[in-house]
Design a protein around this motif. Sequence first.
Motif, PDB file in Angstrom:
ATOM      1  N   UNK A 150      -1.082  -3.709  -6.995  1.00 17.80           N
ATOM      2  CA  UNK A 150      -0.253  -3.257  -7.435  1.00 17.80           C
ATOM      3  C   UNK A 150      -1.152  -3.491  -9.086  1.00 17.80           C
ATOM      4  N   UNK A 151      -1.301  -4.244  -9.407  1.00 20.68           N
ATOM      5  CA  UNK A 151      -1.895  -4.573 -10.257  1.00 20.68           C
ATOM      6  C   UNK A 151      -3.017  -3.172 -11.118  1.00 20.68           C
ATOM      7  N   UNK A 152      -3.759  -3.362 -10.229  1.00 19.35           N
ATOM      8  CA  UNK A 152      -4.860  -1.620 -10.157  1.00 19.35           C
ATOM      9  C   UNK A 152      -4.210  -0.793 -10.074  1.00 19.35           C
ATOM     10  N   UNK A 153      -2.603  -0.231  -9.431  1.00 16.03           N
ATOM     11  CA  UNK A 153      -2.490   0.953  -9.930  1.00 16.03           C
ATOM     12  C   UNK A 153      -1.566   1.151 -10.829  1.00 16.03           C
ATOM     13  N   UNK A 164      -6.690   4.952  -4.503  1.00 13.58           N
ATOM     14  CA  UNK A 164      -7.258   3.952  -4.084  1.00 13.58           C
ATOM     15  C   UNK A 164      -6.165   2.791  -3.931  1.00 13.58           C
ATOM     16  N   UNK A 165      -5.754   2.614  -4.507  1.00 10.87           N
ATOM     17  CA  UNK A 165      -5.028   0.779  -4.681  1.00 10.87           C
ATOM     18  C   UNK A 165      -3.252   1.439  -4.113  1.00 10.87           C
ATOM     19  N   UNK A 166      -3.074   2.655  -4.211  1.00  8.56           N
ATOM     20  CA  UNK A 166      -1.798   3.088  -3.699  1.00  8.56           C
ATOM     21  C   UNK A 166      -1.738   3.450  -2.366  1.00  8.56           C
ATOM     22  N   UNK A 167      -3.036   3.892  -1.586  1.00 10.74           N
ATOM     23  CA  UNK A 167      -3.218   4.008  -0.686  1.00 10.74           C
ATOM     24  C   UNK A 167      -3.177   2.708   0.291  1.00 10.74           C
ATOM     25  N   UNK A 168      -3.882   2.144  -0.193  1.00  9.12           N
ATOM     26  CA  UNK A 168      -4.572   0.534   0.523  1.00  9.12           C
ATOM     27  C   UNK A 168      -3.061  -0.493   0.019  1.00  9.12           C
ATOM     28  N   UNK A 169      -2.366   0.066  -0.643  1.00 10.64           N
ATOM     29  CA  UNK A 169      -0.745  -1.036  -1.028  1.00 10.64           C
ATOM     30  C   UNK A 169       0.332  -0.242   0.564  1.00 10.64           C
ATOM     31  N   UNK A 170      -0.107   1.529   0.184  1.00  9.87           N
ATOM     32  CA  UNK A 170       0.825   1.869   0.947  1.00  9.87           C
ATOM     33  C   UNK A 170       0.897   1.637   3.278  1.00  9.87           C
ATOM     34  N   UNK A 183       8.008   0.594   6.032  1.00 11.10           N
ATOM     35  CA  UNK A 183       7.453   1.839   6.040  1.00 11.10           C
ATOM     36  C   UNK A 183       8.579   2.404   5.504  1.00 11.10           C
ATOM     37  N   UNK A 184       8.864   2.378   4.351  1.00 11.90           N
ATOM     38  CA  UNK A 184       9.833   3.090   3.534  1.00 11.90           C
ATOM     39  C   UNK A 184       9.947   3.271   2.634  1.00 11.90           C
ATOM     40  N   UNK A 185       9.174   1.799   1.847  1.00  9.60           N
ATOM     41  CA  UNK A 185       7.787   1.759   0.653  1.00  9.60           C
ATOM     42  C   UNK A 185       6.515   2.952   0.926  1.00  9.60           C
ATOM     43  N   UNK A 186       6.437   2.499   2.129  1.00  9.97           N
ATOM     44  CA  UNK A 186       5.051   3.027   2.348  1.00  9.97           C
ATOM     45  C   UNK A 186       5.033   4.236   2.514  1.00  9.97           C
ATOM     46  N   UNK A 187       6.036   5.074   2.940  1.00  9.49           N
ATOM     47  CA  UNK A 187       6.675   6.276   2.675  1.00  9.49           C
ATOM     48  C   UNK A 187       6.535   6.827   1.607  1.00  9.49           C
ATOM     49  N   UNK A 188       6.826   5.872   0.586  1.00  8.05           N
ATOM     50  CA  UNK A 188       6.942   7.162  -0.577  1.00  8.05           C
ATOM     51  C   UNK A 188       5.382   7.052  -1.525  1.00  8.05           C
ATOM     52  N   UNK A 189       4.851   5.232  -0.774  1.00  3.79           N
ATOM     53  CA  UNK A 189       3.406   4.923  -1.785  1.00  3.79           C
ATOM     54  C   UNK A 189       2.284   6.591  -1.296  1.00  3.79           C
ATOM     55  N   UNK A 190       3.256   6.393   0.164  1.00  2.10           N
ATOM     56  CA  UNK A 190       1.559   7.487   1.156  1.00  2.10           C
ATOM     57  C   UNK A 190       1.902   8.964   0.085  1.00  2.10           C
ATOM     58  N   UNK A 214      -1.875  11.576   8.022  1.00  2.47           N
ATOM     59  CA  UNK A 214      -2.374  11.387   9.045  1.00  2.47           C
ATOM     60  C   UNK A 214      -0.364  10.212   9.386  1.00  2.47           C
ATOM     61  N   UNK A 215      -0.967   8.813   8.323  1.00  2.00           N
ATOM     62  CA  UNK A 215       0.032   7.934   8.700  1.00  2.00           C
ATOM     63  C   UNK A 215       1.597   8.590   8.146  1.00  2.00           C
TER      64      UNK A 215
END
Lengths: 259, 98
Positions: A150-153, A164-170, A183-190, A214-215
Amino acid sequence: MKRWACTLLLLGGAVSLAWGEEKPAPDKGSDSEAQLAKELDQLLRDHEKAYAEWLDKLRATKNAQERQKLFGENPTSKFASKVLSLAKRAPASAPGKKALLRVTQLTRTGPAADEALALMVKHHAKSEEMGDIALGARYGFGPKTESLLRTLIEESPHDSVKGKATFALATYLFRKDRNGKGSEEAEKLFDAVVKKYADIELGRGRTLGKSAKGALTEIRLLGIGKVAPDIEGEDVDGTKFKLSDYRGKVVVIDFWGDW
Amino acid sequence: MYPHERSLVKRLKDKPFALIGVNSDPKDRLKKVIKEKGISWRSFWDGGSTGGPIATAWNVSGWPTIYVLDHKGVIRYKNVRGEAMDKAVEKLLEEVEQ
């Protein structure tokens, strides 16, 4: 993580601390940096050699017992600690950064990894190499994983690192909680990755956008409670058939390969 | 994997159940495995590699990956194996018989 691996890491950490105290004080200027770079390259070569030899031994084992014994002799954690010691002589320098990066590639959890990560964040937070650290973090870098990403983002000046950090967090959140809130937050981030960072490369011909899509497919179409998409294909004899041919039956779909 | 799958198929042969594979091996290898290891269920041949169209469409990145569907085609369980798979299938078979 296996107990013996934890013990190895702790031992390695303890030994490297002791060595650290005996080294001459870190020095000024490019001479000592050049020296550090040289020593680092030698150490990395030594590790490659030791690791290759260990792999050969592993391939030659004849049973599970022999393999189990050899697992305890993996040289990597010992080398990770040595590389960390080198890095700590001049962590803000270029070879120092290279060494810290290498430590995080060699060991993902434990004292050496935690320390290397902390030093990377302290001295190199704004560098582009934090992108690779971020990607490595998607499988988990210990309890600090989420806050690091989150800090890197938020703070990296590089799009490639933010992406890359957004993808990694997702990925991290999705893996943690595949069928629930994760997966709710993951969906927003992806989604954000697809919209803003699609073209950033992941290596091996993949891009962040491709992997994120894909995710998203998995989250949106393949979640528990969703009607499975149909599959149309051929069996080994070339006969065409579909998954929907089996409607009315309980079906186990098993993605498999013989290796 | 194969012994458990074989016994599941055998045990449920008279029930409304199907085990469908999606295989990522080259065709020759698949034929060989089917013969030598007694693979008693049908598989989609996914083009001979792990990057085939079906695995890609289903975002599969680890093998094996398991989905369990009820008789209406709804995904109900993911990545259950061994006994957990048996229990999941049993539960869903009860729904068919209702």
